[in-house]
Design a protein around this motif. Sequence first.
Motif, short mmCIF file in Angstrom:
data_model
loop_
_atom_site.label_atom_id
_atom_site.label_comp_id
_atom_site.label_asym_id
_atom_site.label_seq_id
_atom_site.Cartn_x
_atom_site.Cartn_y
_atom_site.Cartn_z
N THR A 59 0.84 -1.18 0.00
CA THR A 59 0.00 0.00 0.00
C THR A 59 0.88 1.24 0.00
OG1 THR A 59 -1.91 1.04 1.07
CG2 THR A 59 -0.19 0.17 2.53
N GLU A 60 0.27 2.41 -0.03
CA GLU A 60 1.01 3.66 -0.18
C GLU A 60 1.91 3.97 1.02
OE1 GLU A 60 -3.00 4.42 -2.30
OE2 GLU A 60 -2.28 3.36 -0.52
N VAL A 61 3.11 4.45 0.71
CA VAL A 61 4.03 5.02 1.71
C VAL A 61 4.05 6.52 1.46
CG1 VAL A 61 6.32 4.90 2.74
CG2 VAL A 61 5.45 2.95 1.44
N ALA A 62 3.47 7.29 2.38
CA ALA A 62 3.28 8.71 2.12
C ALA A 62 4.41 9.58 2.64
CB ALA A 62 1.97 9.18 2.72
N ARG A 77 -1.04 4.14 4.28
CA ARG A 77 -2.49 4.26 4.28
C ARG A 77 -3.12 3.58 5.49
NH1 ARG A 77 -6.77 5.37 0.77
NH2 ARG A 77 -5.35 5.75 -0.98
N ASP A 78 -2.56 2.43 5.88
CA ASP A 78 -3.18 1.65 6.96
C ASP A 78 -2.62 1.96 8.34
OD1 ASP A 78 -0.72 0.57 6.38
OD2 ASP A 78 -1.40 -1.50 6.20
N PRO A 92 3.86 -2.77 13.40
CA PRO A 92 2.83 -1.72 13.55
C PRO A 92 3.05 -0.87 14.80
CG PRO A 92 1.93 -3.88 14.15
CD PRO A 92 3.29 -4.13 13.58
N LEU A 93 2.83 0.43 14.65
CA LEU A 93 2.88 1.36 15.77
C LEU A 93 1.50 1.83 16.18
CD1 LEU A 93 5.94 3.51 14.59
CD2 LEU A 93 5.92 1.77 16.39
N VAL A 94 0.68 2.23 15.19
CA VAL A 94 -0.69 2.66 15.47
C VAL A 94 -1.50 2.52 14.19
CG1 VAL A 94 -0.22 5.10 14.98
CG2 VAL A 94 -2.12 4.49 16.49
N ALA A 95 -2.74 2.09 14.33
CA ALA A 95 -3.62 1.91 13.16
C ALA A 95 -4.12 3.26 12.65
CB ALA A 95 -4.80 1.02 13.53
N ALA A 96 -4.50 3.28 11.39
CA ALA A 96 -5.06 4.50 10.80
C ALA A 96 -6.34 4.89 11.53
CB ALA A 96 -5.34 4.28 9.32
N THR A 100 -9.98 4.00 5.63
CA THR A 100 -8.90 3.90 4.64
C THR A 100 -9.40 3.82 3.21
OG1 THR A 100 -8.82 1.50 4.95
CG2 THR A 100 -7.32 2.82 6.29
N ALA A 101 -10.70 3.65 3.01
CA ALA A 101 -11.25 3.66 1.65
C ALA A 101 -11.39 5.09 1.12
CB ALA A 101 -12.61 2.97 1.63
N LEU A 102 -11.36 6.08 2.02
CA LEU A 102 -11.58 7.47 1.62
C LEU A 102 -10.42 8.39 1.96
CD1 LEU A 102 -15.26 7.89 2.85
CD2 LEU A 102 -14.50 7.48 0.51
#
Length: 302
Positions: A59-62, A77-78, A92-96, A100-102
């Motif tokens: 997935t995207e790395v921003a 994204r996640d 993982p550190l913290v969830a989005a 995530t669809a928007l």
Amino acid sequence: MRDLTPDAHEPLPAPASVLGESPLWHPVEQALYWCDIAGFALNRFDPASGQHAHWSFATEVASCAAMRDGGMLLAMRDGLWRFDTRTGERTPLVAAPYDTALERFNDGKCDPQGRFWVGTIYEPRKPALAALYCFSGGTLQRVADDVTVSNGLAWSPDGRTMYWSDTTSHTVFAMDFDGASGQPGPRRVFARFPLKQPEQDLATYGGRPDGAAVDSEGAYWSAMFEGQRLLRLSPAGEVLAELKLPVRCATMPCFGGADLKTLYVTTSREKRPADELARQPLAGRVLAFRVDVPGLPATLFG
């Protein structure tokens, strides 16, 4: 306004990104990292050896930050992740904190105290549902909102002013910043640029503020997406100089090199017209320029 465009620019010897973003000069490794958001990748270039490395994801790395205890913090994204570049392990550190669809994370950077600030992009664009978050002590706190595309994070040399932009509204904000508490004050307009008009030719459009960096004199360098230029703004928001570019879509500058006088600029080729890409073969590449005023070193997270 001065024209700072040098006689030559140097693209890094690395493949073009689809959407290059978030360049970071690692103060310990003395290497450049950058993200390819649409290409789902993290890149690293070592100027001393000339070696380029990249890591692919699902997935995207921003955006990214160097971590004090090693590895890289990735805003994806996640959620936020710790990434070990030696082993390829992602933790993982913290969830989005959004759908995530928007929505997804976007521009992110550490403040002078080592907290990681990261904003989001609301992909439908309307209404303005994107936000700005601060990650510190294992907790992600929502700090500000009412924007569409969070961008332009940077701090003044004394750490007392925080910059933040909403690319869609063509506006850069400034806020008084309390480094001890990590709390920004009310936002005020630092700079605002004309909106693109329907059917306006890009040759007459100055662009909209994307990523940014601050130099040691306190000037704010803004990548003007679709404007084919960087602007250097004074602490009062006045345009001091323009750096013209060989590509239409610059996304973010950062200062690097041993003397922090190499200005690295990420660019995008995502969804650009074929004729534009034919005229601008460097689209998506990382460009490097030498400048007179050095930048500020990146702060390690943690």
